[in-house]
Design a protein around this motif. Structure first.
Motif, short mmCIF file in Angstrom:
data_model
loop_
_atom_site.label_atom_id
_atom_site.label_comp_id
_atom_site.label_asym_id
_atom_site.label_seq_id
_atom_site.Cartn_x
_atom_site.Cartn_y
_atom_site.Cartn_z
N GLU A 1 63.35 -8.79 10.83
CA GLU A 1 63.19 -9.00 11.78
C GLU A 1 64.46 -9.41 13.00
O GLU A 1 64.66 -9.97 13.05
CB GLU A 1 61.98 -9.72 12.23
N LEU A 2 64.04 -8.52 14.09
CA LEU A 2 65.18 -8.88 15.85
C LEU A 2 64.57 -8.83 16.19
O LEU A 2 63.59 -7.85 17.41
CB LEU A 2 66.45 -7.86 15.38
N ASP A 3 64.32 -10.33 16.94
CA ASP A 3 64.09 -10.33 18.72
C ASP A 3 64.78 -11.12 19.41
O ASP A 3 65.56 -12.03 19.36
CB ASP A 3 63.00 -11.65 18.15
N VAL A 4 65.37 -10.31 20.35
CA VAL A 4 65.96 -10.83 21.71
C VAL A 4 64.90 -10.77 23.12
O VAL A 4 64.29 -9.62 23.46
CB VAL A 4 66.99 -9.59 21.71
N THR A 5 65.70 -11.75 24.02
CA THR A 5 65.61 -12.05 24.95
C THR A 5 67.10 -11.76 26.23
O THR A 5 68.14 -11.86 25.42
CB THR A 5 64.74 -12.69 25.64
N GLN A 6 67.09 -12.36 27.35
CA GLN A 6 68.11 -12.18 28.14
C GLN A 6 68.46 -13.68 27.92
O GLN A 6 69.86 -13.62 28.90
CB GLN A 6 67.81 -11.98 29.66
N SER A 7 67.88 -14.62 27.08
CA SER A 7 68.13 -15.71 26.38
C SER A 7 68.65 -16.33 25.06
O SER A 7 68.28 -17.43 25.28
CB SER A 7 67.75 -16.92 27.68
N SER A 8 67.39 -15.48 25.42
CA SER A 8 67.30 -15.83 23.24
C SER A 8 67.91 -14.21 22.03
O SER A 8 67.59 -13.61 22.53
CB SER A 8 65.94 -16.24 22.86
N PHE A 9 68.38 -14.66 21.05
CA PHE A 9 68.55 -13.99 20.10
C PHE A 9 67.77 -14.65 18.37
O PHE A 9 68.20 -15.92 18.37
CB PHE A 9 69.69 -13.52 20.16
N VAL A 10 67.19 -13.90 17.88
CA VAL A 10 66.95 -14.51 16.54
C VAL A 10 66.48 -13.72 15.82
O VAL A 10 65.30 -12.51 15.51
CB VAL A 10 64.99 -15.05 16.85
N VAL A 11 66.65 -14.36 14.51
CA VAL A 11 66.90 -13.09 13.19
C VAL A 11 66.54 -13.34 11.62
O VAL A 11 66.26 -15.11 11.34
CB VAL A 11 68.82 -12.34 12.44
N THR A 12 64.77 -13.44 11.91
CA THR A 12 63.81 -13.64 10.24
C THR A 12 64.61 -12.24 9.32
O THR A 12 64.80 -11.24 10.19
CB THR A 12 62.26 -13.63 11.04
N ILE A 13 65.00 -12.69 8.17
CA ILE A 13 64.78 -11.89 7.42
C ILE A 13 64.02 -12.89 5.83
O ILE A 13 63.91 -13.77 5.60
CB ILE A 13 66.42 -11.98 6.56
N ASP A 14 62.90 -11.44 5.67
CA ASP A 14 62.11 -12.25 4.27
C ASP A 14 61.33 -13.63 4.82
O ASP A 14 60.83 -13.94 4.51
CB ASP A 14 62.40 -12.46 3.50
N ASP A 15 60.48 -12.74 6.61
CA ASP A 15 60.00 -14.20 6.94
C ASP A 15 60.21 -15.48 7.05
O ASP A 15 59.59 -16.07 6.98
CB ASP A 15 58.14 -14.52 6.46
N VAL A 16 61.69 -15.61 6.56
CA VAL A 16 61.98 -16.85 7.50
C VAL A 16 63.32 -16.78 8.17
O VAL A 16 64.56 -15.86 8.42
CB VAL A 16 63.60 -17.66 6.02
N VAL A 17 63.44 -17.72 8.51
CA VAL A 17 63.99 -17.30 10.52
C VAL A 17 65.79 -17.77 9.75
O VAL A 17 65.89 -19.00 8.97
CB VAL A 17 63.76 -18.54 11.50
N ARG A 18 66.47 -16.93 9.86
CA ARG A 18 67.61 -17.06 9.50
C ARG A 18 69.42 -18.08 10.40
O ARG A 18 70.04 -17.63 10.19
CB ARG A 18 68.69 -15.82 8.77
N TYR A 19 68.82 -16.85 12.14
CA TYR A 19 69.39 -17.78 12.97
C TYR A 19 68.61 -17.39 14.02
O TYR A 19 67.72 -16.44 14.55
CB TYR A 19 70.13 -16.09 12.87
N GLU A 20 68.42 -18.39 15.64
CA GLU A 20 68.69 -18.83 16.32
C GLU A 20 69.29 -19.39 17.29
O GLU A 20 69.49 -20.27 16.68
CB GLU A 20 66.38 -19.18 16.28
N ASN A 21 68.88 -19.06 18.50
CA ASN A 21 69.61 -19.08 19.57
C ASN A 21 69.10 -19.05 20.94
O ASN A 21 68.76 -17.70 21.50
CB ASN A 21 71.03 -18.67 19.80
#
Length: 228
Positions: free
Chosen positions: A123-143
């Motif tokens: 899963e990848l969620d992005v806005t104009q100020s955030s970026f979050v990557v989740t793999i197998d329900d674990v957040v692997r990266y968040e900014n």
């Protein structure tokens, strides 16, 4: 009090975090070079998700999924690398890029190391100020101070882009979505939930109701007073 809440509910349509417009979905997608799936509107806020099984690892960079009309527009791009299966390597895991206004090749390799035959839910969620990557329900990266990105009225998305070899993978349950305005039945909520969920322009709404009803004041204190 209940009258005031009911009047406000009639006047307001609220956005729910669970409300998204699905721009594209597919049960199963195979990859090949230049395999265009759809054209999407890339907006300020986007959600991408899919399951993917890797059949084999490439000998060079290999494209899994990519939205962009050129190689330098990567919004997003997913690749495999020959060392995607090597723990601790610079390119361990999926290589994920999301272009910003200042960096067309902003990328991460959030891990974990990958293996063949296993299904990964990405899963990848992005806005104009955030970026979050989740793999197998674990957040692997968040900014949450991620740089802003361009928006596009129409942008092609590929399972295997035209600029790299296609990854030897099978993608299932692909969903590309963006936020939508949703109607919430605010009249069924208690006051505290109503104030947090249905009242972004609360004072303006109350003032408008007061002008027409004469029974409600211009802020929450006045509502309390008029309901006693």
């Amino acid at each position: 009090m209940q009258l005031a809440v009911a009047l406000l509910a009639m006047a307001w349509t609220a956005r729910s975090d669970d409300c998204f417009d699905v721009q594209y979905s597919a049960d199963t997608v195979t990859t090949s070079a230049g395999n265009q799936l759809v054209e999407i509107a890339l907006l300020d806020e986007m959600h991408f998700e899919f399951d993917v099984v890797i059949n084999s690892f490439p000998t060079g960079w290999a494209s899994v999924f990519h939205c962009g009309s050129t190689d330098s527009i990567r919004t997003p791009g997913f690749w495999l690398h020959p060392e995607s299966d090597v723990a601790g390597h610079q390119f361990e895991g999926f290589h994920i890029s999301f272009s910003t206004l200042s960096n067309t090749n902003a990328w991460i390799n959030p891990g974990p190391e990958l293996v063949t035959g296993q299904s990964y839910h990405v899963e990848l969620d992005v806005t104009q100020s955030s970026f979050v990557v989740t793999i197998d329900d674990v957040v692997r990266y968040e900014n949450y101070s991620y740089a802003a990105h361009n928006t596009y009225d129409s942008l092609p998305c590929y399972s295997g882009d035209p600029w790299y070899d296609a990854a030897d993978v099978v993608i299932t349950n692909l969903v590309i979505s963006s936020p939508a305005e949703c109607s919430v039945d605010c009249s069924a909520l208690d006051l505290d939930t109503f104030l947090s969920s249905c009242s972004s322009n609360y004072d303006e709404l109350v003032a408008g109701i007061a002008a027409n009803s004469g029974n409600v004041g211009t802020n929450s204190d006045n509502i309390e007073e008029n309901s006693q």
